[in-house]
Every structure is written in structure tokens, then in C-alpha cells.
Design an enzyme around this catalytic site. Structure first.
Site, PDB file in Angstrom:
ATOM      1  N   ARG A  57      28.404  36.259  53.767  1.00  0.00           N
ATOM      2  CA  ARG A  57      29.473  36.314  52.776  1.00  0.00           C
ATOM      3  C   ARG A  57      30.213  37.631  52.924  1.00  0.00           C
ATOM      4  O   ARG A  57      29.646  38.652  53.317  1.00  0.00           O
ATOM      5  CB  ARG A  57      28.906  36.180  51.346  1.00  0.00           C
ATOM      6  CG  ARG A  57      28.557  34.749  50.963  1.00  0.00           C
ATOM      7  CD  ARG A  57      29.802  33.872  50.884  1.00  0.00           C
ATOM      8  NE  ARG A  57      29.515  32.493  50.500  1.00  0.00           N
ATOM      9  CZ  ARG A  57      29.384  31.490  51.360  1.00  0.00           C
ATOM     10  NH1 ARG A  57      29.458  31.727  52.664  1.00  0.00           N
ATOM     11  NH2 ARG A  57      29.173  30.261  50.936  1.00  0.00           N
ATOM     12  N   GLU A  97      39.773  37.494  50.865  1.00  0.00           N
ATOM     13  CA  GLU A  97      40.202  36.340  51.647  1.00  0.00           C
ATOM     14  C   GLU A  97      41.396  35.670  50.975  1.00  0.00           C
ATOM     15  O   GLU A  97      41.346  35.441  49.763  1.00  0.00           O
ATOM     16  CB  GLU A  97      39.047  35.337  51.798  1.00  0.00           C
ATOM     17  CG  GLU A  97      37.879  35.900  52.588  1.00  0.00           C
ATOM     18  CD  GLU A  97      36.786  34.865  52.872  1.00  0.00           C
ATOM     19  OE1 GLU A  97      36.940  33.695  52.447  1.00  0.00           O
ATOM     20  OE2 GLU A  97      35.781  35.227  53.504  1.00  0.00           O
ATOM     21  N   HIS A 127      36.867  32.191  57.967  1.00  0.00           N
ATOM     22  CA  HIS A 127      35.867  31.532  57.127  1.00  0.00           C
ATOM     23  C   HIS A 127      35.758  30.049  57.475  1.00  0.00           C
ATOM     24  O   HIS A 127      35.861  29.175  56.604  1.00  0.00           O
ATOM     25  CB  HIS A 127      36.197  31.716  55.649  1.00  0.00           C
ATOM     26  CG  HIS A 127      34.998  31.565  54.752  1.00  0.00           C
ATOM     27  ND1 HIS A 127      34.886  32.229  53.553  1.00  0.00           N
ATOM     28  CD2 HIS A 127      33.857  30.839  54.880  1.00  0.00           C
ATOM     29  CE1 HIS A 127      33.736  31.908  52.978  1.00  0.00           C
ATOM     30  NE2 HIS A 127      33.095  31.060  53.766  1.00  0.00           N
TER      31      HIS A 127
END
Length: 317
Positions: free
Chosen positions: A230, A259, A278
Site C-alpha cells: 500500500r 494516488e 496501482h
């Protein structure tokens, strides 16, 4: 047992068929699929279980709720807010539903770094022919020591794949033990020995900011860092500083503190860094695997059996 499950908004198109399939497969199950926050609040007043996120403004309507199925393995920041942690509802997640995809993506990042692919991709874009025959430009995986931080399903599969290349792999984990797996408090001792550090841990109160300036300084200058866990695990400003100072050979990241990563971020321009947006968990069958977890838990809930993938809400996983 008869019970009501609320599938909370927003919903993906892929889940449109789930209410009917669930109701058909689990006797006594009634599924509600509200479209708005107002409808969700109404549904929660009669729901025994729910699928989705429960922010504080919705949780206060969930007086009957006993089970919440999170849609992800690692839900976004804020999912485990204090109200949810203190609520008696049991939470389950979607861990282990895309282990193969994340592990394969991790190996793709590792191999790219090992063979200097980030540099050659940039050379290709510039139509530049500049082969690097320096043996030091290649990371020989059979002569490499890797540290996998987090040896859950993904970390264990990454370890297996790396060992197929002859890499010596050691893992650290806060919960698991076994051959080659050391306690999490050994991390600082092991970081200086690793040529390759791979982060697969979830975002928890303990792992937030885990790789900060202090721990990055423990790495050898020839080491690579890979993060598929993460984004909050790695402090990006500290990573940039370490790369600029030559205290790290390179990095590959699929997840980020912010993000999307801003277009102005210096990591985009670095030739020693490989970035993917991601997508490590992407791949076939993801929706069906998530449905299978939801269905299994719905059956177990109806029968009064223990649920799978139960979360420690205080630890967020």
C-alpha cells in the site's frame, strides 16, 4: 436462517447480477441494492449484513448489522474509522482473491529492475541505441538476497517465484512464523543485508510510514526497493531524497501515498525508478473470485458458522 444483506452504493456494473445469484444460492437470503445514500440508510435499518463501505454517517443507521463484507483486500484509508472499530459488527475482507496477479506483477517489476529495463524503455522512446555492457548494470537473481516484508498469501507466492530464480529469500511478518520467516521486529536488522526489499504488507497503524528516511538509510546503496503493498507504507519524499543522494540503486512502485501520483512528482522523471498505476491486482477472474468470497460468507452467516477472511478491525487486516 433468514437474513437481509444490503449491497451498498456505489456499485460496479460487474456486481449487478450478484443479488439474484446470492438469493438463489442461499435459502432465506434477501438482498437489497440501494442506489443512493438515502436508500442505503433505509436499507441498513433492516439489514443484518452488508457489502461495501460504511462511513460514519451510514453506520449510525446500522442497528441490526452483524457482518460487513469489505469489497477489497485492503480497503482505502478511512474505511476502518473509529466508529466502525468500536461497533460490534464483524468485518471480513477479500484477501487472497488476486494473489497470483499481484505476485506476477511483482516479479515483472523485479525482472525489469534486474535487467535495466526502465532505462531501455526510455531509450526506446527516444530512438536511442546505447547498450550497457557493464556487468554491474545487471542484478543476478541467483546471487541476490531478497527480503519480503509481509509473508501473507502474496508474499509467500513472491517468495516461491523468486526462489525459482535461485534468489535467497528471507521474510518478516507480524503474524506468521515458519522456516525463513522472522518476526517483524527483526526488520531493521535485515534491511542492511538485502539486495532487494519487497513490500507486500497491508496498510495498518503499524505499517504506515514504515519505510521512512531512517529505514531507507539502512539499505545498502546497491539495493532496490519494490512496493506492491500500500502507498502509505513508503514516504515518497524520503524515497526521492534517498535516490537523489545515491543511497539506493532504484525502486519500483505500484502504489503511492497520493494516488494518482501528481504529474509534477519527481519520481516520474527518474531513470532509476519504474512506476505502474496501482494495477498489480488486475487480471482475469477477479470479480468472480470476489463473488465467491461473498457467497461463501453469506452461506456461513446463514448457517451460523465462522466466516472466512475475518479482520482485526484495530489492525485493519
Amino acid at each position: 436462517m433468514t437474513f437481509t444483506l444490503a449491497m451498498l452504493p456505489p456499485q460496479q456494473d460487474a456486481t449487478a447480477s450478484w443479488p439474484g445469484r446470492l438469493a438463489q444460492a442461499v435459502p432465506g437470503l434477501r438482498v437489497l441494492r440501494p442506489d443512493t445514500a438515502e436508500e442505503a440508510a433505509d436499507a441498513l435499518r433492516e439489514a443484518d449484513a452488508a457489502y461495501g463501505a460504511l462511513p460514519a454517517e451510514l453506520l449510525r443507521h446500522a442497528g441490526r448489522l452483524r457482518w460487513l463484507q469489505a469489497p477489497q483486500a485492503g480497503p482505502p484509508p478511512g474505511f476502518y474509522h473509529r466508529g466502525l472499530v468500536e461497533h460490534p459488527v464483524q468485518v471480513t475482507n477479500m484477501r487472497d482473491t488476486y494473489t497470483d496477479h499481484v505476485a506476477a506483477h511483482t516479479l515483472a517489476l523485479v525482472l525489469a529492475l534486474a535487467r535495466n529495463v526502465p532505462r531501455y524503455v526510455r531509450d526506446q522512446a527516444a530512438a536511442r541505441w546505447e547498450p550497457d555492457w557493464d556487468p554491474g548494470a545487471v542484478l543476478a537473481l541467483a546471487e541476490t538476497s531478497a527480503l519480503v516484508v509481509g509473508v501473507g498469501a502474496v508474499g509467500a507466492e513472491v517468495r516461491r517465484l523468486l526462489e525459482a530464480f535461485g534468489t535467497r529469500v528471507v521474510g518478516v511478518d507480524a503474524r506468521r512464523t515458519g522456516p525463513g520467516i522472522l518476526p517483524a521486529d527483526r526488520l531493521d536488522d535485515l534491511l542492511p543485508e538485502a539486495d532487494l526489499v519487497i513490500l507486500t504488507v497491508p496498510h495498518t497503524p503499524q505499517t504506515e510510514g514504515l519505510m521512512d528516511a531512517g529505514r531507507l538509510a539502512l539499505l545498502k546503496p546497491s539495493a532496490y526497493l519494490v512496493n506492491v503493498g500500500r502507498g502509505a507504507i513508503v514516504r515518497l519524499d524520503d524515497l526521492v531524497a534517498a535516490l537523489e543522494a545515491g543511497r539506493l540503486r532504484g525502486a519500483a512502485l505500484d502504489v503511492f501515498e497520493t494516488e494518482p501520483l501528481p504529474a509534477s512528482h519527481p519520481l516520474w522523471q527518474r531513470t532509476d525508478v519504474l512506476l505502474t498505476p496501482h494495477v498489480a491486482g488486475s487480471g482475469p477472474h477477479a470479480d468472480e473470485r470476489r463473488f465467491a468470497v461473498l457467497l461463501e460468507n453469506a452461506r456461513r452467516f446463514a448457517e451460523g458458522r465462522d466466516l472466512v477472511n475475518v479482520v482485526d478491525k484495530e489492525q485493519w487486516f
